[in-house]
Design a protein around this motif. Structure first.
Motif, short mmCIF file in Angstrom:
data_model
loop_
_atom_site.label_atom_id
_atom_site.label_comp_id
_atom_site.label_asym_id
_atom_site.label_seq_id
_atom_site.Cartn_x
_atom_site.Cartn_y
_atom_site.Cartn_z
N LEU A 66 52.37 -9.19 87.54
CA LEU A 66 51.88 -9.78 88.78
C LEU A 66 50.48 -9.27 89.06
O LEU A 66 50.20 -8.07 88.88
N MET A 67 49.58 -10.17 89.46
CA MET A 67 48.19 -9.78 89.70
C MET A 67 47.65 -10.43 90.97
O MET A 67 47.96 -11.58 91.27
N PHE A 68 46.85 -9.67 91.70
CA PHE A 68 46.22 -10.18 92.92
C PHE A 68 45.06 -11.11 92.61
O PHE A 68 44.26 -10.86 91.71
N GLY A 69 44.95 -12.18 93.40
CA GLY A 69 43.78 -13.05 93.35
C GLY A 69 43.46 -13.53 94.76
O GLY A 69 44.36 -13.83 95.55
N SER A 70 42.18 -13.61 95.07
CA SER A 70 41.78 -14.00 96.43
C SER A 70 41.81 -15.51 96.64
O SER A 70 42.01 -15.99 97.75
N ASP A 71 41.55 -16.28 95.57
CA ASP A 71 41.31 -17.72 95.65
C ASP A 71 40.14 -18.02 96.58
O ASP A 71 40.11 -19.07 97.24
N TRP A 72 39.17 -17.12 96.65
CA TRP A 72 37.92 -17.37 97.37
C TRP A 72 37.14 -18.44 96.64
O TRP A 72 37.14 -18.46 95.42
N PRO A 73 36.46 -19.36 97.31
CA PRO A 73 36.34 -19.51 98.75
C PRO A 73 37.40 -20.40 99.39
O PRO A 73 37.38 -20.61 100.60
N VAL A 74 38.34 -20.92 98.58
CA VAL A 74 39.36 -21.81 99.16
C VAL A 74 40.15 -21.08 100.25
O VAL A 74 40.52 -21.67 101.27
N CYS A 75 40.37 -19.78 100.05
CA CYS A 75 41.12 -19.01 101.04
C CYS A 75 40.48 -19.06 102.42
O CYS A 75 41.18 -18.89 103.44
N ARG A 76 39.17 -19.31 102.48
CA ARG A 76 38.46 -19.30 103.76
C ARG A 76 38.96 -20.39 104.72
O ARG A 76 38.68 -20.33 105.91
N LEU A 77 39.70 -21.35 104.20
CA LEU A 77 40.32 -22.35 105.08
C LEU A 77 41.31 -21.69 106.03
O LEU A 77 41.59 -22.22 107.11
N ALA A 78 41.88 -20.54 105.61
CA ALA A 78 42.92 -19.89 106.40
C ALA A 78 42.65 -18.43 106.70
O ALA A 78 43.23 -17.88 107.64
N ALA A 79 41.77 -17.77 105.91
CA ALA A 79 41.59 -16.32 106.07
C ALA A 79 40.30 -15.88 105.42
O ALA A 79 39.79 -16.53 104.50
N THR A 80 39.79 -14.75 105.88
CA THR A 80 38.61 -14.16 105.25
C THR A 80 39.03 -13.45 103.96
O THR A 80 40.21 -13.20 103.71
N TYR A 81 38.05 -13.10 103.18
CA TYR A 81 38.31 -12.37 101.93
C TYR A 81 39.07 -11.08 102.22
O TYR A 81 40.10 -10.78 101.61
#
Length: 285
Positions: free
Chosen positions: A236-251
């Motif tokens: 299992l690995m972390f990914g931010s999905d930035w900048p798509v994540c910005r629709l719901a949350a900051t980095y």
């Protein structure tokens, strides 16, 4: 005081609309994404969050994007790997991958991805020409990122079973229906995929599968717990999905949420999710 654990962001994007349109950014809801997002935009956010290395992931099915991303990585001390795109069904896919490796930044090429989520055929991954292309990805020593919808998980499982020498990395946990509060059949199909040893999962993209305005960590927790139980921290690995994540949350909020979701794990297990799984699976230097 011990040093802050290192973090690898195993999934983010960049784009420059003056170079190429992102034709998937349509409608009012996605309007905040219709501008340029560059490494210069990402770097201060990533550094502030304690991220020391990233994996840059393709956004469009355009062959020219991958050499551009490799060149970006070549000039960056943040981007340690690139997941690019090439036509898996092309007869010369092996030659194309070899040529990409010879380009500036070619040593940063760690995997390929295709927008399978947009393919109308739920069994696209099982087409003979696709399986032949996936075998070439394995032969090149690369991994394959799966960006799929829940109903495509069974085909992904069959493809992974057919190609035990290829590591399949499931992006965004297979996009579970967080906003609905339901878990099945996603959870059952996810576990079937996770039962194969050549599969890995990204703890990424959950905030945008939830209600963008009202989500909470508790909304995400049942889905994260399913993923952690199915794959284990070592896959299992972390990914931010930035900048798509910005629709719901900051980095920073995305990383803080991931930390909250894995807080019950041991220190070494948390390190795996936040860094060492990505380093091992993608062969990051």
């Amino acid at each position: 005081m011990s040093a802050r654990p290192r973090v690898v962001d195993a999934h983010h994007h960049v784009w420059d609309l003056s170079v190429r349109d992102q034709d998937w950014i349509t409608g009012e809801a996605l309007a905040p994404l219709r501008r340029d997002f560059t490494l210069a935009d990402l770097e201060p956010e990533a550094r502030a969050a304690g991220v020391g290395a990233t994996v840059l992931v393709q956004t469009v099915t355009v062959a020219a994007e991958t050499p551009e991303f490799l060149a970006l990585a070549d000039g960056s001390d943040l981007v340690a790997g690139v997941v690019g795109w090439s036509d898996l069904t092309a007869p010369d896919i092996a030659d194309t991958l070899a040529a990409l490796r010879e380009l500036p930044g070619g040593d940063r090429l760690v995997g390929l991805r295709h927008q399978v989520q947009g393919e109308p055929d739920p069994d696209w991954l099982l087409r003979p020409d696709v399986l032949r292309g996936l075998a070439a990805v394995a032969d090149a020593g690369l991994v394959y990122d799966l960006v799929i919808l829940p109903h495509q998980l069974p085909a992904a499982t069959r493809a992974a079973a057919a190609l035990p020498g290829l590591v399949f990395v499931l992006d965004h946990a297979g996009k579970p229906p967080v906003a609905t509060g339901r878990a099945r059949p996603w959870a059952d199909d996810l576990r079937a995929l996770a039962a194969l040893p050549n599969t890995v999962c990204k703890l990424s993209g959950l905030v945008t599968e939830a209600d963008w305005r009202t989500w909470s960590t508790d909304d995400l927790r049942p889905y994260a717990e399913t993923v952690i139980d199915a794959f284990g921290p070592g896959r299992l690995m972390f990914g931010s999905d930035w900048p798509v994540c910005r629709l719901a949350a900051t980095y920073g909020e995305v990383l803080d949420t991931a930390r909250a979701l894995i807080e019950g794990l041991g220190e070494g297990e948390r390190d795996a999710v936040l860094a060492t799984t990505a380093e091992r699976v993608y062969g990051l230097r």
